[in-house]
Design a protein around this motif. Structure first.
Motif, PDB file in Angstrom:
ATOM      1  N   GLY A 119     -10.409   4.215 -13.139  1.00  0.00           N
ATOM      2  CA  GLY A 119     -10.277   3.701 -11.872  1.00  0.00           C
ATOM      3  C   GLY A 119     -11.212   2.800 -11.063  1.00  0.00           C
ATOM      4  O   GLY A 119     -12.258   3.089 -11.477  1.00  0.00           O
ATOM      5  N   THR A 144      -5.422  13.932  -2.795  1.00  0.00           N
ATOM      6  CA  THR A 144      -6.063  14.372  -4.078  1.00  0.00           C
ATOM      7  C   THR A 144      -5.198  15.443  -4.577  1.00  0.00           C
ATOM      8  O   THR A 144      -4.610  16.072  -4.093  1.00  0.00           O
ATOM      9  N   GLY A 161      -7.564  13.548  -9.618  1.00  0.00           N
ATOM     10  CA  GLY A 161      -7.491  12.308  -9.244  1.00  0.00           C
ATOM     11  C   GLY A 161      -7.470  12.439  -7.635  1.00  0.00           C
ATOM     12  O   GLY A 161      -7.230  13.322  -6.946  1.00  0.00           O
ATOM     13  N   TYR A 197      -6.280   9.264  -4.193  1.00  0.00           N
ATOM     14  CA  TYR A 197      -5.944   8.171  -3.750  1.00  0.00           C
ATOM     15  C   TYR A 197      -6.156   8.013  -2.375  1.00  0.00           C
ATOM     16  O   TYR A 197      -5.676   8.688  -1.644  1.00  0.00           O
ATOM     17  N   ARG A 198      -6.521   6.772  -2.024  1.00  0.00           N
ATOM     18  CA  ARG A 198      -7.198   6.599  -0.558  1.00  0.00           C
ATOM     19  C   ARG A 198      -6.580   5.124  -0.031  1.00  0.00           C
ATOM     20  O   ARG A 198      -7.066   4.328  -0.865  1.00  0.00           O
ATOM     21  N   LYS A 199      -5.840   4.997   0.911  1.00  0.00           N
ATOM     22  CA  LYS A 199      -5.507   3.819   1.419  1.00  0.00           C
ATOM     23  C   LYS A 199      -5.535   3.854   2.899  1.00  0.00           C
ATOM     24  O   LYS A 199      -4.845   4.435   3.440  1.00  0.00           O
ATOM     25  N   GLY A 257      -8.815   3.509  -2.967  1.00  0.00           N
ATOM     26  CA  GLY A 257      -8.184   2.948  -4.161  1.00  0.00           C
ATOM     27  C   GLY A 257      -7.876   4.213  -4.851  1.00  0.00           C
ATOM     28  O   GLY A 257      -7.513   5.290  -4.300  1.00  0.00           O
ATOM     29  N   LEU A 258      -7.374   4.152  -6.148  1.00  0.00           N
ATOM     30  CA  LEU A 258      -7.176   5.181  -6.977  1.00  0.00           C
ATOM     31  C   LEU A 258      -8.115   5.608  -8.175  1.00  0.00           C
ATOM     32  O   LEU A 258      -8.745   4.790  -8.623  1.00  0.00           O
ATOM     33  N   ASN A 259      -8.376   6.921  -8.201  1.00  0.00           N
ATOM     34  CA  ASN A 259      -9.284   7.392  -9.240  1.00  0.00           C
ATOM     35  C   ASN A 259      -8.848   8.528 -10.172  1.00  0.00           C
ATOM     36  O   ASN A 259      -7.982   9.190  -9.441  1.00  0.00           O
ATOM     37  N   LEU A 260      -9.268   8.688 -11.278  1.00  0.00           N
ATOM     38  CA  LEU A 260      -8.925   9.793 -12.164  1.00  0.00           C
ATOM     39  C   LEU A 260     -10.073  10.448 -13.043  1.00  0.00           C
ATOM     40  O   LEU A 260     -10.654   9.373 -13.662  1.00  0.00           O
TER      41      LEU A 260
END
Length: 848
Positions: free
Chosen positions: A810, A287, A277, A279-281, A257-260
């Motif tokens: 996130g 990063t 931040g 993002y992983r999918k 998902g997305l994180n910050l």
């Protein structure tokens, strides 16, 4: 010839690697290390299933499945799950079995009472495995790990549990790590030695090669996950770093998902802002991050008194100084990783770091000859220490089966460094009479290629080997300029100006073997060979006669656990190459009473290290004691002597003239009073003897000897309370440190902090204070020889308080952790022993 030798070494070490790879491409292994392999009895039954995370219900790749015979307890077959978590065991004979499922980061799971008949196909369906990580409201919270852990080959400080570190930098964290000492300038020592290798996330950086103390200021404390200290590295690590290895691991995640994350802090001596931040999918992850920190209100005062005798004339210098510094530090990174296949991955990244340090100092100097004052002058100095660093890497990892893997790692690193100063010379009436300027621009760039291969031999042995090449170039352009009170600057003919070009290429190969017995003896031995090619020259003087050299570096480590007590024995040989500050012949006279000149003809120093350690858990108390010895030959030592042309000045340079012995003990104890409260104490003590020589009057050789005991230690405690509250306290004291030509005074440091978490731990607010009981701290240093005596008192005003804020944005889910491509590690520099910090990188936990 250099290129030919590099090619020979790499061909020798890479040939057996490629010889082991299947020509038709890698296939999914069926047999686990130590199982029967192709001798497994052949049957007609089949077992299949799918591994998933019990919380996220996501497939778990690379999970290991072992099939055991219930009667004999022996493993008879095994396999590894694919990228969808699916596995199957075919040609299984009829009988009674059990299955053991294991994977890093997850609890082992056993499926018992499996009975197979001839030709049966048993589908175990979806098998849920619990992670070792606990989830609460979409926020991951790791289990209560100890603040400090001892592992087989290293000591680990879990910095993410340090609630007082927010708003600080890596220097604040390393001060709390047992075995390490960090002085007030940020210089790091391991068991009294600054000849260490420092890595960041298993990677070197040219900014570390320029100055460890400056590099640490660019790393935010709250982004550090762990600090690993390796005192007896095996042959798979670079031979550089005679004192040992420090590896700083920053926080990462395996979340989908997305994180910050937003971190901010403000204090009376510094402020910071950090945005990170990711993002992983699926198979890909990205990063991006940025960190900025400003320091201010850093005040120092100094008092210097020194006497020297030149040609029979006694000269006394009395000097006072008032200074302050300010700086801006930044670090920005972009990372990418991708799973090419279920057993192959590639990672890439680029990082840019910036450091802008401005130091201002006002000096008043009084000169006396034969007891009568002959001169009084002032000097206002503005020094700039600026750098910009780029690190870029691409790494590849291929896993054939558990513990069998091959990796290729590359790294390009460049550091542009400016170290200039401007000085106004004042008369007794504080009127500017002359001006001076020293310009010194340096570029340190390197390219590294390495490959590593490891494979298990049966189930209790491991063979590792690999090769590495480093291509390094250092250039330094320096000149000394003068001007009248007004007007343009012109070159000063009496002071050296020029350009140094220093090429250093290294070819290395290693092999390592590990053997574990049934009675829990573990032996690890290896050997590493490194050949260094040097081509150095100056623009004015041409080639410098520094020859090539090779070094064979053996290492042996052994351990045994007896009734909860672990004994460890280690020996290794290390090499320490000179750093840029020690090589650079620039005439640094920012303070004309203490002038530094490098020596481009320096050779490396060699160190033999011995250690014996014992550790034991006694209920809730963990105790560790390590006895160590260190013998260094051809040591790079600071040599100080009076100047013939500048009355009252002391000139410092570097020579391979020293021999250093150190013998001591490290003690550490950690008490887990409850699951929420723990405290500990640590102490380091060693006896050192130093020998060397310098030039006396009329160019006579003056023998130098010094010895004494060095002591340091500290205490810490931390507690977690209800409703998200936590508190921590830490104190450290270092005693007098023995040097070749004198001794340096000790210092103390302490801090306390509290933190409050809110919003289901998505955010936190913290308050930390340091050295709040005293206005300033004094460091007293004494240096001496037959020609001079110097007493220097430095006063540091480091009382501080800071308020920090953190918030996480996130919604994330946990994904199965995966093995990512390994990365390059370099170590090639030695500290100059001054306030400028260690001049070089050091090995880290990432094997070479």
């Amino acid at each position: 010839m250099k290129t030919i030798l590099l090619a020979i070494i790499f061909t020798t070490f890479l040939s057996p690697v490629f010889a082991q790879f299947p020509t038709g491409g890698a296939s999914q292994p069926k047999a686990l290390p130590g199982t029967a392999g192709d001798q497994t009895p052949k049957g007609t039954a089949k077992i299949s299933g799918t591994l998933v995370d019990s919380a996220a219900l996501k497939p778990i790749e690379f999970g290991s499945i072992a099939l055991y015979n219930k009667k004999t307890g022996q493993a008879i077959d095994g396999t590894v799950a694919d990228e969808k978590g699916k596995f199957s065991l075919t040609k299984v004979v009829a009988g009674d079995f059990k299955i053991l499922i294991s994977f890093i980061g997850y609890q082992n799971k056993t499926i018992d009472n499996i009975t197979l008949s001839k030709g049966q196909e048993l589908d175990l369906g979806t098998i849920k495995i619990s992670s070792n990580v606990k989830q609460l409201d979409e926020v991951t919270v790791t289990g209560q790990a100890a603040l400090i852990e001892e592992k087989v080959d290293r000591l680990v400080y879990n910095a993410e549990k340090d609630i007082a570190a927010k708003g600080g930098d890596a220097t604040d964290v390393l001060r709390k790590v047992p075995l390490l000492t960090v002085d007030l300038d940020g210089n790091v020592s391991l068991r009294g030695s600054q000849n260490i290798r420092v890595l960041i996330n298993n990677k070197p950086s040219t900014i570390v090669a320029s100055s460890v103390s400056d590099a640490l200021k660019q790393i935010p404390a709250d982004q550090i996950k762990t600090v690993e200290v390796i005192t007896s590295p095996s042959s798979k690590y670079d031979a550089e770093g005679s004192g040992g290895i420090i590896n700083i691991i920053t926080k990462k995640n395996s979340l989908q998902g997305l994180n910050l994350n937003v971190d901010a802090g403000v204090g009376n001596r510094g402020s910071m802002l950090s945005l990170n931040g990711g993002y992983r999918k699926g198979k890909a992850g990205f990063t991006i991050g940025g960190f900025g920190r400003g320091s201010y209100n850093t005040i120092t005062k100094s008092e210097l008194s020194q006497t020297s005798i030149v040609e029979g004339v006694a000269t006394e210098t009395r000097q006072t100084g008032d200074g302050n510094s300010k700086g801006l530090f930044g670090q920005y990174n972009l990372g990418f990783d991708y799973d090419l296949a279920k057993n192959q991955s590639i990672t890439a990244g680029v990082r840019y770091g910036v450091r802008n340090m401005i130091n201002q100092q006002d000096l008043i100097t009084q000169l006396y000859k034969n007891g009568s004052q002959t001169d009084r002058s002032g000097r206002n100095v503005d020094a700039k220490n600026l750098s910009g660093t780029v690190d870029a890497n691409i790494d590849y990892l291929h896993t054939f089966k558990p513990q069998q893997e091959w990796s290729i790692s590359t790294l390009y690193s460049r550091n542009d460094l400016t170290n200039n100063f401007d000085a106004d010379l004042l008369n007794s009436g504080n009127t500017v009479t002359r001006r001076q300027r020293n310009e010194n621009k340096s570029i340190n760039q390197e390219f590294t290629f390495q490959t590593d291969y490891q494979t298990p031999i049966k189930k209790n042995q491991l063979l590792e080997f690999g090769g590495k090449a480093i291509f390094r170039e250092v250039t330094s352009d320096y000149q000394f300029l003068i001007a009248e009170a007004t007007g343009d600057f012109v070159k000063e003919n009496d002071q050296p100006s020029g350009q140094l070009t220093y090429h250093q290429n290294i070819a290395a190969g290693y092999t390592s073997y590990t053997y574990t017995t049934k009675s829990r003896y573990t032996f690890k031995g290896g050997v590493r060979y490194e050949h260094t090619f040097i081509d150095a020259s100056t623009r004015e003087g041409g080639s410098i006669g520094v020859g090539n050299y090779g070094v064979l570096v053996p290492s042996v480590n052994a351990s045994k656990t007896i009734k909860g007590t672990t004994l460890k024995l280690g020996y290794n040989r290390r090499i320490q190459r000179p750093g840029l500050a020690q090589l650079n012949p620039n005439f640094n006279s920012a303070n004309p009473q203490n002038i530094t000149i490098g020596n481009p003809e320096l050779r490396p120093e060699l160190t033999n290290n011995f250690e014996l350690g014992v550790s034991k858990n006694i209920k809730k108390v963990f105790v560790n004691a390590t006895f160590f010895g260190r013998v260094t030959n051809n040591a790079i030592s600071q040599v100080r002597q009076p100047s013939d042309s500048l009355p009252g000045a002391i000139i410092t340079t570097f020579e391979n003239i020293g021999r250093q012995h150190a013998y001591g003990i490290n003690l550490f104890a950690n008490v887990a009073a409850t699951s929420k409260i723990n405290f500990g104490v640590f102490a380091n003590s060693f006896y050192t003897t130093l020998t060397g020589q310098t030039l006396g009057e009329n160019n006579t050789v003056e023998k130098l000897n010094n010895n004494g005991i060095n002591v340091s230690g500290g205490i810490f405690s931390q507690a977690q309370f209800r409703n998200g509250w936590g508190a921590q306290a830490f104190g450290f004291m270092q005693g007098t440190q023995i040097q070749l030509q004198g001794k340096q005074g000790g210092f103390g440091f302490y801090t306390v902090g509290v933190k409050k978490e809110f919003g289901n731990k998505k955010g936190s607010v913290g308050l930390a204070a340091e050295n709040f009981l005293s206005k300033r701290f004094k460091m007293h240093t004494e240096l001496f020889s037959n020609q001079f005596n110097q007493v220097n008192d430095m006063y540091f005003y480091n009382r501080g308080i800071r308020l920090t804020f953190t918030y996480k944005i996130g919604k994330m889910t946990m994904d199965a952790p995966k093995r990512k491509a390994k990365s390059v590690n370099n170590d090639d520099v030695k500290s100059d022993g001054s306030g400028g910090g260690q001049q070089g990188g050091a090995p880290g936990a990432q094997p070479k």
